[in-house]
Scaffold this motif. Structure first.
Motif, short mmCIF file in Angstrom:
data_model
loop_
_atom_site.label_atom_id
_atom_site.label_comp_id
_atom_site.label_asym_id
_atom_site.label_seq_id
_atom_site.Cartn_x
_atom_site.Cartn_y
_atom_site.Cartn_z
N LEU A 62 -17.29 -17.42 1.41
CA LEU A 62 -17.79 -16.31 2.24
C LEU A 62 -17.52 -16.54 3.71
CD1 LEU A 62 -21.14 -15.46 0.43
CD2 LEU A 62 -18.98 -14.18 0.40
N ILE A 63 -17.26 -17.80 4.11
CA ILE A 63 -16.94 -18.09 5.50
C ILE A 63 -15.66 -17.37 5.93
CG2 ILE A 63 -16.23 -19.94 7.09
CD1 ILE A 63 -18.05 -21.83 5.47
N SER A 64 -14.69 -17.29 5.01
CA SER A 64 -13.42 -16.64 5.36
C SER A 64 -13.39 -15.14 5.06
CB SER A 64 -12.26 -17.34 4.63
OG SER A 64 -12.41 -17.18 3.23
N ARG A 70 -11.13 -8.11 8.35
CA ARG A 70 -10.38 -7.68 9.53
C ARG A 70 -8.90 -7.49 9.22
NH1 ARG A 70 -13.90 -11.32 12.04
NH2 ARG A 70 -12.36 -12.98 11.99
N GLY A 71 -8.39 -8.21 8.22
CA GLY A 71 -6.97 -8.14 7.88
C GLY A 71 -6.59 -6.91 7.06
N GLY A 72 -7.55 -6.14 6.61
CA GLY A 72 -7.24 -4.93 5.86
C GLY A 72 -7.32 -5.14 4.35
N ALA A 73 -6.90 -4.11 3.63
CA ALA A 73 -7.04 -4.08 2.18
C ALA A 73 -6.25 -5.19 1.49
CB ALA A 73 -6.62 -2.72 1.63
N ALA A 75 -5.37 -8.07 2.66
CA ALA A 75 -5.99 -9.36 2.95
C ALA A 75 -7.24 -9.55 2.10
CB ALA A 75 -6.33 -9.47 4.44
N ILE A 76 -8.00 -8.48 1.86
CA ILE A 76 -9.19 -8.58 1.02
C ILE A 76 -8.79 -8.89 -0.42
CG2 ILE A 76 -11.12 -7.26 0.03
CD1 ILE A 76 -11.35 -5.84 2.74
N VAL A 77 -7.75 -8.20 -0.90
CA VAL A 77 -7.27 -8.45 -2.26
C VAL A 77 -6.81 -9.90 -2.38
CG1 VAL A 77 -5.47 -7.88 -3.94
CG2 VAL A 77 -6.69 -6.05 -2.75
N SER A 78 -6.06 -10.38 -1.40
CA SER A 78 -5.61 -11.77 -1.42
C SER A 78 -6.79 -12.72 -1.39
CB SER A 78 -4.72 -12.07 -0.21
OG SER A 78 -3.44 -11.58 -0.42
N TRP A 79 -7.78 -12.44 -0.55
CA TRP A 79 -8.95 -13.31 -0.46
C TRP A 79 -9.68 -13.38 -1.80
CZ3 TRP A 79 -14.18 -12.32 -1.13
CH2 TRP A 79 -15.03 -13.36 -0.78
N VAL A 80 -9.88 -12.22 -2.44
CA VAL A 80 -10.58 -12.20 -3.72
C VAL A 80 -9.77 -12.96 -4.77
CG1 VAL A 80 -11.33 -10.71 -5.62
CG2 VAL A 80 -11.90 -10.09 -3.27
#
Length: 173
Positions: A62-64, A70-73, A75-80
């Motif tokens: 959750l820290i990242s 902020r990086g957009g959709a 970036a969120i998909v990559s993070w998940v």
């Protein structure tokens, strides 16, 4: 004279000496290095394969999350996909596997004890049948019948007889 002679299967004696197989039976017992490496691996597996570790990984991930938002959709998909699922699910899957392994061990132990109990009961049935054979032989003798031949005699297997033996040749030839 008995009607039946039981020939005990060799596995029965071996089974009496056995106990249910445990995971610890498969741990290396060779060198001190092997024992040390196994102990470290088991400790790490126990720690990483706990729900507390899964919670810690989730909090760590959750820290990242703000940077991913902020990086957009994409970036969120990559993070998940690359961060959250891989790290958190690793621990959750290990916990599930540990639970399933414990259940499988319990089932295997129950099956072992069931088989041992069945062998014990069959031995009692064989004793009962042997007692009946004695009585039947006495009755047959009193009424003048010839004793019945043994019906469970060992016969040589195909591997023990050679092609030239009379016992292995076809009697119709």
């Amino acid at each position: 004279m008995t009607i039946y002679q039981h020939i005990r299967h060799p596995r029965i004696a071996a089974r009496r000496a056995d106990r249910p197989v445990k995971v610890a039976d498969f741990l290396p017992r060779g060198t001190a290095i092997n024992r040390f490496n196994t102990k470290v691996a088991l400790i790490i597996t126990a720690v990483v394969g706990s729900m507390w570790c899964a919670y810690a990984f989730a909090l760590f991930d959750l820290i990242s999350l703000p940077a991913a938002i902020r990086g957009g959709a994409s970036a969120i998909v990559s993070w998940v996909a690359q961060t959250f699922l891989q790290l958190v699910l690793l621990s959750v899957i290990m916990v599930g596997q540990n639970v399933q392994a414990a259940a499988a061990d319990k089932r295997a132990e129950a099956t072992f004890h069931d088989a041992s109990a069945t062998l014990h009961e069959v031995a009692h049935v064989q004793g009962h049948l042997a007692a009946q054979d004695v009585l039947l032989s006495k009755i047959a003798e009193k009424i003048g019948l010839d004793p019945v031949p043994l019906i469970d005699e060992e016969t040589p297997s195909d591997e023990e007889t050679s092609p030239g033996d009379e016992t292995s040749q076809n009697p119709q030839d």
